[in-house]
Design an enzyme around this catalytic site. Structure first.
Site, short mmCIF file in Angstrom:
data_model
loop_
_atom_site.label_atom_id
_atom_site.label_comp_id
_atom_site.label_asym_id
_atom_site.label_seq_id
_atom_site.Cartn_x
_atom_site.Cartn_y
_atom_site.Cartn_z
N CYS A 85 89.57 57.88 -5.37
CA CYS A 85 89.45 56.51 -5.90
C CYS A 85 90.39 56.27 -7.07
O CYS A 85 90.49 55.14 -7.56
CB CYS A 85 88.02 56.22 -6.31
SG CYS A 85 86.82 56.59 -5.03
N HIS A 334 85.63 47.46 -4.23
CA HIS A 334 86.26 48.75 -4.51
C HIS A 334 87.01 49.27 -3.28
O HIS A 334 86.56 50.19 -2.61
CB HIS A 334 85.14 49.71 -4.96
CG HIS A 334 85.60 51.08 -5.37
ND1 HIS A 334 86.87 51.36 -5.83
CD2 HIS A 334 84.93 52.27 -5.40
CE1 HIS A 334 86.96 52.64 -6.11
NE2 HIS A 334 85.81 53.22 -5.85
N1 COA Z 1 76.44 45.30 -3.34
C1 COA Z 1 75.92 44.11 -2.96
N2 COA Z 1 75.72 43.76 -1.69
C2 COA Z 1 76.07 44.65 -0.75
C3 COA Z 1 76.62 45.90 -1.05
C4 COA Z 1 76.79 46.22 -2.40
N3 COA Z 1 77.30 47.39 -2.77
N4 COA Z 1 76.88 46.56 0.09
C5 COA Z 1 76.52 45.75 1.10
N5 COA Z 1 76.03 44.59 0.58
C6 COA Z 1 75.47 43.46 1.32
C7 COA Z 1 76.34 43.05 2.48
O1 COA Z 1 77.23 42.01 2.09
C8 COA Z 1 75.30 42.55 3.46
O2 COA Z 1 74.90 41.25 3.07
P1 COA Z 1 74.55 40.16 4.21
O3 COA Z 1 73.40 40.76 4.98
O4 COA Z 1 74.21 38.95 3.40
O5 COA Z 1 75.80 40.04 5.02
C9 COA Z 1 74.11 43.48 3.23
O6 COA Z 1 74.25 43.95 1.88
C10 COA Z 1 74.06 44.67 4.15
O7 COA Z 1 75.36 45.19 4.22
P2 COA Z 1 75.72 46.48 5.01
O8 COA Z 1 77.21 46.47 5.20
O9 COA Z 1 74.85 46.63 6.20
O10 COA Z 1 75.34 47.61 3.96
P3 COA Z 1 75.34 49.13 4.27
O11 COA Z 1 73.94 49.61 4.16
O12 COA Z 1 76.09 49.42 5.51
O13 COA Z 1 76.19 49.71 3.04
C11 COA Z 1 76.20 50.91 0.99
C12 COA Z 1 75.66 49.69 1.75
C13 COA Z 1 75.67 50.87 -0.42
C14 COA Z 1 75.73 52.21 1.66
C15 COA Z 1 77.75 50.86 1.00
O14 COA Z 1 78.17 49.67 0.39
C16 COA Z 1 78.35 52.05 0.27
O15 COA Z 1 78.50 53.13 0.84
N6 COA Z 1 78.74 51.88 -1.01
C17 COA Z 1 79.32 52.96 -1.80
C18 COA Z 1 80.77 53.08 -1.55
C19 COA Z 1 81.35 54.30 -2.21
O16 COA Z 1 80.77 55.37 -2.22
N7 COA Z 1 82.56 54.18 -2.79
C20 COA Z 1 83.21 55.26 -3.44
C21 COA Z 1 82.60 55.44 -4.77
S1 COA Z 1 83.17 56.86 -5.64
#
Ligand code: COA
Length: 386
Positions: A85, A334
């Site tokens: 990242c 991100h």
């Molecule tokens: N913040 C706010 N809303 C979020 C979100 C977040 N981080 N991630 C997803 N959403 C929302 C989506 O827009 C969607 O909204 P909608 O239903 O109104 O369309 C809903 O939540 C579900 O989204 P979805 O894509 O199914 O979520 P998910 O469960 O597949 O993924 C996480 C959620 C948290 C697991 C994913 O965002 C993730 O892995 N984040 C971390 C990324 C990471 O590790 N980056 C590197 C860091 S070092």
């Protein structure tokens, strides 16, 4: 010694970009940065681009060549850099050094990632490769789990609460409302965060940065040349990078990121300033606990007091030290390889007074803080209007 300034900055919209390919996004960001600089493509002598996992996300490698080709800038050298990242900041540092050393006078720096072409399981596994594959990912410890461990340690040692963590997300979503490039532009409350679904306890959905497509670009130039041309410029006063163990098991402490402390210390020293001189910062809030660790490890607040400082409004846009006016990784999004470059875009726009509704007044020094993995790489940059 030669000095380096940013003379152009550009971004694509961050979010799920179903209609734009990887190559279209990086082209859009690059063209927007070139237009902002008032220079022309033919003026650019080299390209440095940060991107983390294109092989896994879109099946494409050899990104340096793809970008110079796509921009019509062959045969200039074009190099891809990877540090998870922190890929974008490592590319920025390389561009900065190439001008400082006298090798080039004008270079383009880019950051790009297209993360939503694959499902969340595939994306988590690709991102998990930024930790230790053998001791962490193989056992199921993806990034939310690693940062959840850091959060637990901080809560146990300093009494940090889930509400403290939630306030980081509330503040950054508030800032994202005014950023037209941000993935999320909705206000949220502490209750929204606390009631969002559990990802890896104590981290919930709204404690996490999202999966994002996006690209960012910067044009860097030797300072005197830019001043002679009368360009609006922001000086990169210092850039410093530090490393730590890839796996959490190798760390001396789980309540700090030593790479942040070391890179911060060196960046302040090279700039001849202290943390007290910083007026605005973009820090790496991939999870809410990460922003609390960052403001402590960069010496903005005392160790252990990051939660209370956030709660008190210290880091709010109208607080004593505005943090993540762009919305941060949490709300702006991100796209991992683009993040470090996008942070420098926000700070340069703020220092030039071009941040529109997000503008903070009376700024002298700005700082960017970009972390790779769970803290194995950190790059800190310090900037001032030239
Ligand atoms: N913040 C706010 N809303 C979020 C979100 C977040 N981080 N991630 C997803 N959403 C929302 C989506 O827009 C969607 O909204 P909608 O239903 O109104 O369309 C809903 O939540 C579900 O989204 P979805 O894509 O199914 O979520 P998910 O469960 O597949 O993924 C996480 C959620 C948290 C697991 C994913 O965002 C993730 O892995 N984040 C971390 C990324 C990471 O590790 N980056 C590197 C860091 S070092």
């Amino acid at each position: 010694m030669r000095n380096v300034v940013i003379v152009g900055a550009g971004l694509t919209k961050f979010g799920e970009q179903w209609k734009k390919s990887f190559r279209e996004m990086i082209t859009e960001a690059a063209v927007s940065a070139i237009l902002d600089s008032k220079l022309e493509g033919k003026d650019i002598e080299a390209i440095y681009t940060g991107t983390m996992a294109t092989g896994k996300f879109i099946g494409q490698e050899h990104i340096g060549a793809l970008i110079s080709d796509r921009l019509g800038l062959n045969p200039i050298p074009s190099t891809r850099l990877e540090a998870a990242c922190a890929s974008g900041s490592v590319a920025l540092k390389q561009g900065y050094l190439s001008i400082k050393s006298g090798e080039h006078d004008i270079v383009a720096v880019g950051g790009v990632e297209k993360m939503t072409e694959v499902g969340v399981h595939h994306a988590s596994s690709a991102l998990g490769g930024a930790g230790d594959q053998e001791t962490e990912l193989f056992h199921g410890a993806t990034f939310p789990a690693l940062y959840a461990l850091l959060a637990r340690a901080h809560m146990k040692k300093f009494g940090t609460t889930e509400k403290h963590l939630a306030q980081v997300a509330v503040k950054n979503h508030e800032n994202g409302v005014d950023n037209p490039f941000a993935q999320f532009r909705n206000r949220i409350t502490i209750e929204h965060v606390l009631n969002s679904s559990n990802v890896s306890s104590p981290l919930k959905l709204l404690d996490c940065s999202p999966l994002t497509d996006g690209a960012a670009g910067l044009i860097l130039m030797e300072k005197q040349k830019a001043l002679d041309l009368g360009l609006d410029a922001v000086e990169i006063v210092s850039m410093a990078q530090a490393s730590d163990s890839l796996a959490l098991t190798g760390r001396k402490s789980l309540t700090e990121l030593n790479a942040t402390k070391q890179a911060g210390k060196l960046a302040y020293k090279k700039a001849g300033i202290t943390a007290k001189d910083i007026d605005i910062a973009e820090v790496h809030d991939c999870f809410t606990i990460a922003e609390i660790l960052a403001i402590e490890d960069l010496d903005f607040v005392k160790k252990g007091s990051g939660g209370n400082a956030t709660m008190s409004g210290f880091t709010a846009k109208n607080g004593s030290l505005p943090i993540n006016t762009s919305g941060g990784l949490k709300a702006k999004g991100h796209p991992v390889g683009a993040t470090g470059v996008a942070q420098a875009v926000e700070i340069s726009q703020q220092l030039l007074g071009k941040a529109d509704k997000r503008q903070v007044k009376g700024l002298e020094y700005g700082l960017t803080h970009n972390v790779g993995g769970s803290g194995a790489t950190c790059v800190v940059g310090i900037y001032r209007r030239a």
